[in-house]
Design an enzyme around this catalytic site. Structure first.
Site, mmCIF file in Angstrom:
data_model
loop_
_atom_site.group_PDB
_atom_site.id
_atom_site.type_symbol
_atom_site.label_atom_id
_atom_site.label_comp_id
_atom_site.label_asym_id
_atom_site.label_seq_id
_atom_site.Cartn_x
_atom_site.Cartn_y
_atom_site.Cartn_z
ATOM 1 N N HIS A 167 0.811 -1.220 0.000
ATOM 2 C CA HIS A 167 0.000 0.000 0.000
ATOM 3 C C HIS A 167 0.844 1.271 0.000
ATOM 4 C CE1 HIS A 167 0.394 -0.261 4.518
ATOM 5 N NE2 HIS A 167 0.473 1.045 4.374
ATOM 6 N N ASP A 181 0.125 -7.564 1.196
ATOM 7 C CA ASP A 181 0.605 -6.199 1.425
ATOM 8 C C ASP A 181 2.135 -6.137 1.441
ATOM 9 O OD1 ASP A 181 0.281 -3.480 1.729
ATOM 10 O OD2 ASP A 181 0.088 -3.542 3.904
ATOM 11 N N GLY A 201 3.426 6.321 7.874
ATOM 12 C CA GLY A 201 4.832 6.556 7.550
ATOM 13 C C GLY A 201 5.706 5.429 8.064
ATOM 14 N N ASN A 202 5.256 4.740 9.125
ATOM 15 C CA ASN A 202 5.958 3.541 9.609
ATOM 16 C C ASN A 202 5.717 2.345 8.698
ATOM 17 O OD1 ASN A 202 5.653 4.674 12.827
ATOM 18 N ND2 ASN A 202 7.527 3.619 12.237
ATOM 19 N N SER A 203 4.655 2.407 7.911
ATOM 20 C CA SER A 203 4.298 1.269 7.051
ATOM 21 C C SER A 203 5.476 0.843 6.189
ATOM 22 C CB SER A 203 3.119 1.636 6.150
ATOM 23 O OG SER A 203 1.951 1.793 6.900
ATOM 24 N N GLY A 253 -11.107 -24.366 -5.922
ATOM 25 C CA GLY A 253 -12.462 -24.096 -6.405
ATOM 26 C C GLY A 253 -13.572 -24.392 -5.416
ATOM 27 N N VAL A 254 -13.442 -23.886 -4.177
ATOM 28 C CA VAL A 254 -14.506 -24.027 -3.192
ATOM 29 C C VAL A 254 -14.728 -22.690 -2.485
ATOM 30 C CG1 VAL A 254 -14.143 -26.480 -2.729
ATOM 31 C CG2 VAL A 254 -12.901 -24.783 -1.381
#
Length: 517
Positions: free
Chosen positions: A154, A184, A253-255, A311-312
């Site tokens: 992000h 992420d 900003g820490n991300s 596929g479930v």
């Protein structure tokens, strides 16, 4: 819950705390509770004295860690190019600009290119102008000495330009290598030699209560250090991965910055906070570094992450459903729908099955299954253990590649109700009016049997059943028609809840009905 931020200082609380300590000590001295060591009780002669290790040996010193890891942490700022001078670009038309100049004596703030400074063009054929505008800030850390850097998806997703600032204040333009929104995690690359790379830690050895430290750029304040402890591990928030939960202060900003253990090793990527107020409230989440590295390796190799699928569609197993089906505890994932023609369908999986193991790994919660399947290489075979109608069964399934593009599925409508059949016991005990499915309805629903709900009242209505539902099984027994449904119901203990497997459109789920006694 939102991601955002404040810091708090409490001088008043500190003062009150000191006063409380002084008063407590004064009271203890007056009562004789605090005695010199010589006056305290001594062990009887001959009694063995077992030394007790102190639980707290002092607060940690993070200075060496900061010196060691700090140079490997970077600031990331992103920009995007915005067109100006075109309708819809955010610039006011000439009449509105003139209005503001006449009545307010100034142009409207926020207009990037004043009219008199606009580049000249030839009427409608003039080329649109663009300018670079700030988009956001974040953090990252150096993976390799030749310039690969890890951060959050992000932080850089959607950016036109990415700039990395090193601790020596060099700012370099970065190239986005790959972005994985599901976890992420992102990797960017700068061109610089001999960079100080971080060391990776072992998340399996991380303990709850252990001291950890974060370095990042909250609000753009580069190389800010915060510390705390690990609050929990494998925290399931419904995301692709399970997080490390800490009380380390993390703000915008820490991300993308590193979570570091006391050995100077990176154990996570700081990613989210949980907040009711919009500010930091003592709960932050980090992506475990082992999960992040697996993603980063694929991003560096292929620019994307390849995941498996079978596929479930699934949902959790509630305690009530587990008890009614005879499961020892609420564990596994209930299959709500099997994709027609998909891998699970070809393997023989049915709606209502409970998947309890995948490749011999226990599926403790429903959220475990997508992680296990996603981590399996497409093209390989996997073994599913399912709980079906009171017994365990193993199925072999081919794992295929997950396509992230959403697929439109036609929702099947409720089958039209034919005339009612005799279902006296179902009506008296469960409040259900039932009818047999026609051959055409069975073909439409792709089922071999079941009964159609033509009316639901009393206990069944309280359990969520409604007209048009199709009951495929009751009390772990598959039913072909109303007669068999009545026969199974006659043997049910009416003092206990009874489970029914219900098909509604394309979806199936368990409902638990408390019978009328």
């Amino acid at each position: 819950m939102t991601l955002s931020i404040f810091s708090h200082s409490m001088p008043r609380l500190t003062a009150l705390s000191r006063a409380g300590i002084v008063m407590s000590m004064a009271g203890a001295l007056a009562s004789g509770a605090l005695l010199p060591l010589s006056a305290q009780a001594q062990p009887a002669p001959g009694t063995a004295v077992v030394p007790v290790a102190p639980l707290v040996r002092g607060l940690p010193d993070f200075t060496d860690l900061v010196d060691k890891v700090g140079p490997s942490v970077v600031n990331i700022r992103t920009t995007q190019r915005v067109q100006v001078g075109r309708p819809g670009s955010g610039e006011m038309d000439e009449q509105m600009q003139e209005f503001f100049r006449r009545f307010f004596g100034m142009p409207l703030p926020g207009q990037p290119v004043p009219k008199q400074n606009k580049p000249k063009g030839k009427g409608e054929n003039a080329e649109p102008q663009s300018e670079e505008r700030p988009r956001g800030v974040g953090s990252g850390f150096i993976l390799t000495g030749d310039g690969f850097i890890m951060t959050n998806a992000h932080v850089v997703d959607g950016a036109d330009e990415v700039y990395v600032t090193l601790t020596d204040q060099r700012e370099l333009k970065a190239k986005i290598v790959g972005v994985d929104k599901r976890t992420d995690v992102a990797v960017v690359k700068i061109e610089a030699p001999n960079l100080p790379a971080v060391r990776m830690g072992d998340v399996s050895k991380l303990k709850v209560g252990e001291w950890v430290m974060a370095i990042g750029s909250p609000f753009g304040l580069e190389n800010s250090v915060t510390a705390g402890i690990v609050s929990a591990k494998s925290r399931d928030t419904g995301e692709e991965i399970r997080f490390i939960q800490t009380d380390v202060a993390v703000n915008p900003g820490n991300s993308g910055g590193p979570l570091i253990n006391m050995r100077g090793e990176v154990v996570g990527i700081n990613s989210q906070i949980l907040s009711r107020s919009g500010g930091f409230m003592g709960i932050s989440f980090s992506i475990p570094i082992d999960d992040a590295i697996r993603v980063a390796d694929q991003l560096r190799a292929n620019g994307k992450v390849v995941r498996g699928r079978i596929g479930v569609s699934i949902e959790p197993v509630s305690k009530e459903v587990a008890d009614s089906l005879g499961l020892a505890k609420p564990q596994g994932a209930v299959v709500r729908m099997v994709e027609p023609g998909g891998p699970a369908d070809k393997a023989g999986l049915e709606a209502g099955d409970i998947i309890t193991r995948f490749n011999n790994v226990v599926v403790d919660k429903a959220g475990d299954l997508p992680r296990l399947v996603g981590a399996t290489k497409p093209g390989s075979k996997a073994t599913l253990q399912v709980f079906r109608r009171g017994a365990y069964k193993d199925l072999s399934v081919n794992v295929v590649e997950l396509d992230d593009k959403p697929k439109q599925q036609a929702a099947a409508g409720a089958p039209s109700a034919p005339g009612k059949s005799e279902a006296r016991l179902a009506g008296t005990v469960l409040g259900l009016d039932l009818a047999n499915l026609t051959a055409e309805q069975k073909r439409e629903l792709k089922v071999n049997g079941g009964v159609l709900v033509t009316d639901a009242d009393g206990p069944s209505a309280r359990s969520g059943l409604r007209e048009g539902d199709v009951i495929l099984a009751i009390a772990n027994v598959q039913v072909a028609d109303v007669k068999q449904f009545e026969a199974v119901l006659a043997k049910v203990d009416r003092s206990r809840p009874v489970s029914v497997l219900v098909r509604r459109g394309e979806w199936a789920q368990y409902a638990v009905i408390r019978p009328n006694n």
